[in-house]
Design an enzyme around this catalytic site. Structure first.
Site, mmCIF file in Angstrom:
data_model
loop_
_atom_site.group_PDB
_atom_site.id
_atom_site.type_symbol
_atom_site.label_atom_id
_atom_site.label_comp_id
_atom_site.label_asym_id
_atom_site.label_seq_id
_atom_site.Cartn_x
_atom_site.Cartn_y
_atom_site.Cartn_z
ATOM 1 C CB ILE A 151 3.779 6.346 -2.208
ATOM 2 C CG1 ILE A 151 4.224 6.984 -3.421
ATOM 3 C CG2 ILE A 151 2.722 7.233 -1.500
ATOM 4 C CD1 ILE A 151 3.193 7.130 -4.472
ATOM 5 N NE ARG A 186 2.258 -8.112 -2.257
ATOM 6 C CZ ARG A 186 2.539 -8.591 -3.312
ATOM 7 N NH1 ARG A 186 2.387 -9.559 -3.949
ATOM 8 N NH2 ARG A 186 3.303 -7.807 -3.780
ATOM 9 C CE1 TYR A 213 -1.753 1.604 -10.876
ATOM 10 C CE2 TYR A 213 -1.810 3.276 -12.743
ATOM 11 C CZ TYR A 213 -1.459 2.983 -11.454
ATOM 12 O OH TYR A 213 -1.002 3.680 -10.533
#
Length: 247
Positions: free
Chosen positions: A22, A42, A145
């Site tokens: 996304i 990262r 989550y």
């Protein structure tokens, strides 16, 4: 309303998690709308590939859940960095909770703290947090989550009110299961745990969407561009689902 190359011309944008999924789709769409996009992530290779492909003008290497590097000034921020892990609640340890909260909630908050002063200084800013349908409903086996994404929505709603009179909007997109690396990993886990084939494993995810399909990253990115437009100035503090009608 111009969604073309001039809509956001020259506005500096920062997209976290911008090397894939996304985030990459958002970077590409914002660049197409004229923004000057920096992607943060990262892994250097996908970030560099995004720049070489024209999806971004530059990149910053860093981990939102760690010590942030210096960030460029931006008028548009898309918090797309995220991670999902699944486990029965009684098998979720502190480390798993730390990872889910660190990336999905605390990392977003850290990036916002870094760039918000600049937005307030100019009297203009758009912050779009990429959450999930898990920000507005529960799913089994992803308690950490879901809690982190619920927290991200709470952050969005509270901050939106705090900055409402200062030219900055803060909104949350809540995609359903989307065709990304995270969903590919979910499919692999379902296959490994249940012995099902790939088609059956994917069906386990697409059944949540009344349209019977996975959301495409470009569909989420289109909503991001809308929220960044001048014409979206009155849209503030919302949780906008991009989920085919999933409630």
């Amino acid at each position: 309303m111009d969604h073309g190359s001039a809509a956001l011309r020259g506005l500096p944008a920062l997209v976290t998690g911008g090397g894939s999924g996304i985030g990459l789709a958002c970077a590409r769409a914002l660049s197409a709308a004229g923004a000057e996009v920096t992607v943060l992530g990262r892994r250097e290779a996908p970030l560099r590939a995004a720049v070489e492909a024209g999806a971004a003008s530059g990149f910053v290497l860093g981990d939102v859940a760690g010590e942030l590097p210096p960030l460029p000034r931006c008028a548009l921020l898309v918090n797309a960095a995220g991670a999902a892990e699944s486990a029965p609640f009684l098998r979720t340890d502190d480390a798993l909770w730390g990872r889910m909260l660190g990336v999905n909630l605390l990392g977003a908050a850290a990036v916002i703290r870094a760039v918000l002063p600049g937005m307030l200084g100019t009297g203009h800013g758009r912050i779009v947090n990429i959450a999930s349908t898990a920000a507005v409903k529960g799913y089994p086996y992803v308690t950490a989550y879901a809690a982190a994404k619920h927290g991200l929505l709470g952050l969005t709603r509270a901050l939106a009110l705090e900055v409402a009179g200062r030219g900055v909007t803060v909104n949350c997109l809540c995609p359903g299961f989307t065709e990304t690396e995270i969903v590919a990993e979910s499919v692999a886990r379902i296959m490994a745990k249940t012995g099902r084939g790939e088609a059956e494993a994917r069906a386990e995810l697409t059944r949540h969407n009344p349209q019977g399909r996975l959301v495409q990253p470009e569909e989420v990115a289109a909503a991001v561009v809308f929220l960044c437009l001048p014409e979206a100035a009155a849209v503030n503090g919302v949780a906008l689902p991009v989920a085919g009608g999933e409630a």
